[in-house]
Enzyme design. Structure first.
Site, PDB file in Angstrom:
ATOM      1  N   THR A 125     -13.580 -12.324  75.242  1.00  0.00           N
ATOM      2  CA  THR A 125     -13.446 -12.480  76.686  1.00  0.00           C
ATOM      3  C   THR A 125     -13.478 -11.145  77.422  1.00  0.00           C
ATOM      4  O   THR A 125     -12.949 -10.144  76.950  1.00  0.00           O
ATOM      5  CB  THR A 125     -12.132 -13.212  77.005  1.00  0.00           C
ATOM      6  OG1 THR A 125     -12.140 -14.479  76.343  1.00  0.00           O
ATOM      7  CG2 THR A 125     -11.973 -13.429  78.500  1.00  0.00           C
ATOM      8  N   PRO A 127     -13.345  -9.402  81.709  1.00  0.00           N
ATOM      9  CA  PRO A 127     -12.863  -9.735  83.055  1.00  0.00           C
ATOM     10  C   PRO A 127     -13.804 -10.655  83.827  1.00  0.00           C
ATOM     11  O   PRO A 127     -13.349 -11.477  84.627  1.00  0.00           O
ATOM     12  CB  PRO A 127     -12.743  -8.360  83.729  1.00  0.00           C
ATOM     13  CG  PRO A 127     -12.462  -7.424  82.601  1.00  0.00           C
ATOM     14  CD  PRO A 127     -13.262  -7.947  81.448  1.00  0.00           C
ATOM     15  N   ALA A 129     -16.348 -12.558  82.209  1.00  0.00           N
ATOM     16  CA  ALA A 129     -17.029 -13.476  81.289  1.00  0.00           C
ATOM     17  C   ALA A 129     -16.019 -14.068  80.322  1.00  0.00           C
ATOM     18  O   ALA A 129     -15.475 -13.366  79.474  1.00  0.00           O
ATOM     19  CB  ALA A 129     -18.128 -12.746  80.524  1.00  0.00           C
ATOM     20  N   TRP A 155      -7.491 -10.310  77.511  1.00  0.00           N
ATOM     21  CA  TRP A 155      -6.793 -11.417  76.857  1.00  0.00           C
ATOM     22  C   TRP A 155      -6.977 -11.380  75.339  1.00  0.00           C
ATOM     23  O   TRP A 155      -7.204 -12.409  74.699  1.00  0.00           O
ATOM     24  CB  TRP A 155      -7.238 -12.770  77.417  1.00  0.00           C
ATOM     25  CG  TRP A 155      -6.895 -12.975  78.849  1.00  0.00           C
ATOM     26  CD1 TRP A 155      -7.751 -13.022  79.906  1.00  0.00           C
ATOM     27  CD2 TRP A 155      -5.574 -13.123  79.397  1.00  0.00           C
ATOM     28  NE1 TRP A 155      -7.065 -13.186  81.093  1.00  0.00           N
ATOM     29  CE2 TRP A 155      -5.712 -13.247  80.807  1.00  0.00           C
ATOM     30  CE3 TRP A 155      -4.295 -13.153  78.847  1.00  0.00           C
ATOM     31  CZ2 TRP A 155      -4.625 -13.419  81.654  1.00  0.00           C
ATOM     32  CZ3 TRP A 155      -3.209 -13.309  79.701  1.00  0.00           C
ATOM     33  CH2 TRP A 155      -3.390 -13.450  81.079  1.00  0.00           C
ATOM     34  N   ILE A 156      -6.871 -10.189  74.757  1.00  0.00           N
ATOM     35  CA  ILE A 156      -7.117 -10.030  73.331  1.00  0.00           C
ATOM     36  C   ILE A 156      -5.801 -10.091  72.556  1.00  0.00           C
ATOM     37  O   ILE A 156      -4.965  -9.190  72.638  1.00  0.00           O
ATOM     38  CB  ILE A 156      -7.860  -8.704  73.037  1.00  0.00           C
ATOM     39  CG1 ILE A 156      -9.107  -8.578  73.940  1.00  0.00           C
ATOM     40  CG2 ILE A 156      -8.219  -8.637  71.565  1.00  0.00           C
ATOM     41  CD1 ILE A 156     -10.055  -9.760  73.881  1.00  0.00           C
ATOM     42  N   THR A 157      -5.622 -11.155  71.793  1.00  0.00           N
ATOM     43  CA  THR A 157      -4.447 -11.328  70.946  1.00  0.00           C
ATOM     44  C   THR A 157      -4.527 -10.379  69.755  1.00  0.00           C
ATOM     45  O   THR A 157      -5.596 -10.170  69.183  1.00  0.00           O
ATOM     46  CB  THR A 157      -4.360 -12.776  70.454  1.00  0.00           C
ATOM     47  OG1 THR A 157      -4.249 -13.650  71.584  1.00  0.00           O
ATOM     48  CG2 THR A 157      -3.161 -12.995  69.552  1.00  0.00           C
ATOM     49  N   GLN A 337      11.450 -34.484  81.843  1.00  0.00           N
ATOM     50  CA  GLN A 337      11.971 -35.567  82.680  1.00  0.00           C
ATOM     51  C   GLN A 337      13.086 -36.331  81.971  1.00  0.00           C
ATOM     52  O   GLN A 337      14.078 -36.723  82.595  1.00  0.00           O
ATOM     53  CB  GLN A 337      10.830 -36.510  83.060  1.00  0.00           C
ATOM     54  CG  GLN A 337       9.806 -35.875  84.005  1.00  0.00           C
ATOM     55  CD  GLN A 337       8.569 -36.744  84.210  1.00  0.00           C
ATOM     56  OE1 GLN A 337       8.048 -37.309  83.257  1.00  0.00           O
ATOM     57  NE2 GLN A 337       8.135 -36.852  85.450  1.00  0.00           N
ATOM     58  N   GLU A 364      -9.696 -21.154  73.569  1.00  0.00           N
ATOM     59  CA  GLU A 364     -10.797 -21.540  72.673  1.00  0.00           C
ATOM     60  C   GLU A 364     -11.783 -22.479  73.351  1.00  0.00           C
ATOM     61  O   GLU A 364     -12.354 -23.374  72.735  1.00  0.00           O
ATOM     62  CB  GLU A 364     -10.232 -22.191  71.409  1.00  0.00           C
ATOM     63  CG  GLU A 364     -10.839 -21.677  70.119  1.00  0.00           C
ATOM     64  CD  GLU A 364     -10.302 -20.309  69.715  1.00  0.00           C
ATOM     65  OE1 GLU A 364     -10.711 -19.800  68.675  1.00  0.00           O
ATOM     66  OE2 GLU A 364      -9.484 -19.741  70.445  1.00  0.00           O
TER      67      GLU A 364
END
Length: 386
Positions: A125, A127, A129, A155-157, A337, A364
């Site tokens: 991923t 910014p 794309a 967003w790289i784990t 709830q 994913e």
């Protein structure tokens, strides 16, 4: 059609469940709230061999079947979904190396990755794309015996622990774009490779999600995955199939835990002199939650068993991922709830489940993308139902 686990799979699940109950559940709430990295949990997962789930036995891994693979993510996600994420990206990257790497790459990386001496993730991923991977801007230009890599990923784990970090990039300007894409294995400490910042998140805590920058980063040509340019998109898409089984199993874990918490609370909490589970409004929620959890479980195991049979599982994994993710969102809200005001408290587990669940609909490949994949497989005749 056999829906039961084998004896070996049941024993494996029991070992996983004991590990989660003993080492993850007691600390998950406190460590998540404080932002503490679960180093001790990671060390135990390495001792158990879980970092070698998708590494073949000849390289020191478990070479696990896909049902067992799914069980790992379901059970760990029941305790703390963020910890499951540490294994998820690592396992996907190992799968890519095992299936597409050169023999030299496999021998260099897989034994240490299987034992947890090395860890890894995957950088797709950007910014601008995400879903549209063909729109990435990261490029690598050949310069003698190396590639000069430039670009930014987000967003790289596992970014701070990845060694190597597989990076999807463009190695040529070929049209269509996917024919000019490759994967480079960037070793930790490579000059020009910078992990910049950890991104703040609603949930999915316990593992880092980072922005990474490549500035004139020289990567040896020997680190081109598979040794040939132009195969990156194909390699990544093949890996995302099992990645979706992983995410579907994590979502199933969240849904199962939300249901279990609601069921237990419905038997304990009293109102008007009797357990709230005696009221029809609560019974309807419990029944719907249980039905969605079990349907999600069957879809996950169907996709996993099809993968074990050597089939492409674009449609099956897409169905499992989309349905299980939505079951997780539904069950986490329903559990909140059932708990009433306590469900909104950080002292109860359902609050964390509610924050973790939405990511399952995004990670994913979004659920909308999964439905497009499913429809195309059906309309093309590549897959069928019934």
């Amino acid at each position: 059609m056999d829906f039961d686990l084998s004896e070996e799979q049941r024993l494996f699940r029991d070992v996983l469940r004991d590990f989660v109950d003993r080492e993850i559940r007691p600390v998950a709430r406190e460590w998540e709230a404080s932002g503490r990295y679960p180093a001790e949990i990671v060390a135990t997962m390495a001792e158990m061999g879980l970092f070698g789930l998708t590494v073949p036995e000849e390289y020191g891994g478990l070479g696990a079947d896909m049902i067992s693979f799914a069980l790992v993510f379901e059970e760990i996600a029941r305790g703390w979904m963020g910890v499951a994420g540490i294994l998820g990206s690592h396992s996907l990257s190992c799968w890519l190396l095992a299936r597409h790497g050169t023999e030299e790459q496999k021998e260099r990386y897989l034994p240490d990755l299987a034992g947890g001496k090395r860890r890894t993730g995957i950088a797709l991923t950007e910014p601008d794309a995400g879903t549209d991977l063909q729109g990435i801007a990261t490029v690598a230009v050949r310069d003698g015996d190396a590639y000069v890599l430039n670009g930014r990923k987000t967003w790289i784990t596992n970014a701070r622990h990845a060694d190597p970090l597989p990076v999807l990039c463009k190695t040529s300007a070929t049209t269509p774009a996917h024919r000019g894409m490759s994967v480079l294995l960037v070793d930790a400490g490579t000059r020009g490779f910078t992990v910049e910042r950890d991104l703040p998140k609603l949930g999915y805590k316990g593992t880092e999600s980072c922005e990474v920058l490549f500035e004139d980063c020289r990567v040896p040509a020997a680190n081109l995955l598979g040794g040939a340019e132009g195969r990156g998109m194909q390699q990544v898409l093949s890996g995302l199939e099992i990645g979706r089984v992983n995410v579907a199993a994590r979502a199933l874990g969240i849904a199962q835990e939300a249901y279990s918490q609601a069921l237990a609370y419905a038997g304990q909490r009293k109102a008007f002199g009797k357990p709230i589970g005696d009221f029809q409004a609560i019974q309807l929620k419990i029944a719907e939650m249980a039905s969605r959890v079990q349907a999600a479980r069957l879809l996950v195991r169907w996709a996993a068993s099809r993968a074990d049979g050597g089939h492409r599982v674009d449609m099956e994994a897409g169905m499992a991922k989309a349905y299980a993710a939505e079951a997780a969102v539904f069950c986490s809200l329903a559990a909140m709830q059932v708990h009433g005001g306590y469900g909104y408290s950080t002292e109860f587990e359902v609050e964390r489940l509610y924050r973790d669940a939405p990511l399952m609909m995004i990670g994913e490949g979004t659920n909308d993308i999964q439905r497009i994949v499913i429809a195309r497989a059906l309309l093309s005749g590549a897959a069928a139902i019934g």
